[in-house]
Write an enzyme that holds these catalytic residues in place. Structure first.
Site, PDB file in Angstrom:
ATOM      1  N   ASP A 119     -16.961  45.030  -8.426  1.00 55.22           N
ATOM      2  CA  ASP A 119     -17.647  45.394  -7.125  1.00 55.22           C
ATOM      3  C   ASP A 119     -17.443  44.493  -5.808  1.00 55.22           C
ATOM      4  OD1 ASP A 119     -18.923  42.756  -7.781  1.00 55.22           O
ATOM      5  OD2 ASP A 119     -20.961  43.706  -7.895  1.00 55.22           O
ATOM      6  N   SER A 120     -16.252  43.619  -6.154  1.00 57.00           N
ATOM      7  CA  SER A 120     -15.664  42.788  -5.191  1.00 57.00           C
ATOM      8  C   SER A 120     -14.807  43.770  -4.353  1.00 57.00           C
ATOM      9  CB  SER A 120     -14.548  42.022  -5.936  1.00 57.00           C
ATOM     10  OG  SER A 120     -13.677  42.351  -6.807  1.00 57.00           O
ATOM     11  N   ASP A 125     -17.672  47.774 -13.068  1.00 56.97           N
ATOM     12  CA  ASP A 125     -18.883  46.805 -12.618  1.00 56.97           C
ATOM     13  C   ASP A 125     -19.880  47.809 -12.123  1.00 56.97           C
ATOM     14  OD1 ASP A 125     -18.723  44.189 -12.876  1.00 56.97           O
ATOM     15  OD2 ASP A 125     -18.054  43.901 -10.589  1.00 56.97           O
ATOM     16  N   LYS A 169     -19.860  46.077 -16.793  1.00 59.42           N
ATOM     17  CA  LYS A 169     -20.050  44.500 -16.612  1.00 59.42           C
ATOM     18  C   LYS A 169     -21.329  44.415 -15.819  1.00 59.42           C
ATOM     19  CE  LYS A 169     -17.680  41.732 -13.840  1.00 59.42           C
ATOM     20  NZ  LYS A 169     -18.679  41.240 -12.813  1.00 59.42           N
ATOM     21  N   GLU A 208     -24.432  41.775 -13.941  1.00 61.42           N
ATOM     22  CA  GLU A 208     -24.725  40.144 -13.550  1.00 61.42           C
ATOM     23  C   GLU A 208     -26.134  39.710 -14.014  1.00 61.42           C
ATOM     24  OE1 GLU A 208     -23.811  39.585  -9.363  1.00 61.42           O
ATOM     25  OE2 GLU A 208     -21.842  40.103  -9.826  1.00 61.42           O
ATOM     26  N   GLU A 243     -18.311  32.560 -13.898  1.00 63.78           N
ATOM     27  CA  GLU A 243     -17.889  32.328 -12.334  1.00 63.78           C
ATOM     28  C   GLU A 243     -18.169  30.875 -11.684  1.00 63.78           C
ATOM     29  OE1 GLU A 243     -17.848  35.887 -10.060  1.00 63.78           O
ATOM     30  OE2 GLU A 243     -17.074  34.821  -7.943  1.00 63.78           O
TER      31      GLU A 243
END
Ligand code: KIV
Length: 266
Positions: free
Chosen positions: A46-47, A85, A115, A117, A184
């Site tokens: 999602d970057s 993501d 993925k 978070e 991270e």
């Protein structure tokens, strides 16, 4: 016969102690180059909110954005393991949402895994998705979707309490069925401790070199933005300069009617 790396390939690298190579990519052109470089995993992160859309955070990214870019990546790369993501608010509201959106990333995007978070609070989501046959990767430490709660992008897991919680989160995700964890911006010794404590691979970004593998955002490692240089980013090329020089040369030649010359005309 597909040449694409599967979960089993990733586990094999981990059991052999071979560092796992992961990079983000969002389009056909870069995905093709990642195949030529033979990297193990592409993350459609999602970057893309930052480096493709120019947003300040990853918060505005939608599931449809990830699907669109995952499809483009799939067309450019036939060998990497493809991880997509789950963006902000595509899973936080509950297991049904998480399952539906993760399913879309696999069915419509073509991803092999997703993925998300967070730690203990999302472990039940990891369990539901894993039980449904969706391979899940966790993401701990600095979790950019929570930037507003963190009040900025800072190293996480400093101090005994935070380190103990991060380890508990990692164990909870593994227990729930996650097959890999991204760590991270956490101190290198804590990342090493988490890696040692788990029986699944860890992938570090700003987490030292004792994790099972590494990931970087492709534009960062290629040096495409001289305005962005956190400590953990190493620029393996200086493409900003190369690209700007090439574009300037093109502009000059067009302005002077030097391009196209006879060699580039019919
Ligand atoms: O979105 C992303 O690119 C990521 C990496 C920074 C791990 O989550």
């Amino acid at each position: 016969m597909s040449r694409r790396k599967t979960l089993r390939h990733i586990h094999q690298l981990y059991s052999d102690g071979t560092p796992i190579t992961m990079v983000t990519a969002y389009d056909f052109t870069f995905a093709r180059l990642v195949e030529k470089a033979d990297l193990d995993i592409i993350l459609i992160g999602d970057s893309l909110g930052n480096v493709i859309q120019g947003q300040d955070t990853t918060v505005p990214v939608e599931v449809d954005d990830i699907i669109y870019h995952t499809r483009a990546v799939m067309r450019g790369n036939n060998t990497a393991h493809i991880l997509a993501d789950l963006p902000f608010m595509s899973y936080q509201a509950g297991a049904d949402d998480a399952l539906r959106n993760a399913g879309r990333l696999l069915k419509e995007g073509g991803a092999q895994a997703v993925k998300l978070e967070g730690g203990e609070p999302v472990a039940h989501l990891v369990e539901r998705m894993s039980q449904a046959g969706i391979p899940v990767v966790g993401h701990l430490g600095l979790t950019p979707q929570s930037v507003h709660a963190f009040g900025g992008y800072r190293v996480q897991g400093r101090g005994d309490e935070a380190a103990t919680q991060l380890l508990a989160d990692a164990r909870a995700l593994q227990e729930a069925g996650a097959y890999m964890l991204v760590l991270e911006m956490v101190p290198a010794d804590l990342a090493a401790k988490v890696t040692e404590a788990l029986s699944i691979p860890t992938i570090g970004i700003g987490a030292g070199n004792q994790t099972s593998g590494q990931v970087l955002v492709i534009q960062d490692l290629l040096g495409m933005n001289s305005d962005f240089k956190p400590k953990f980013v190493k620029r393996f090329a200086a493409l900003e300069e190369t690209i700007v020089d090439a574009l300037s040369a093109y502009g000059d030649e067009v302005r002077h009617r030097a391009f196209p010359d006879d060699d580039h005309s019919y």
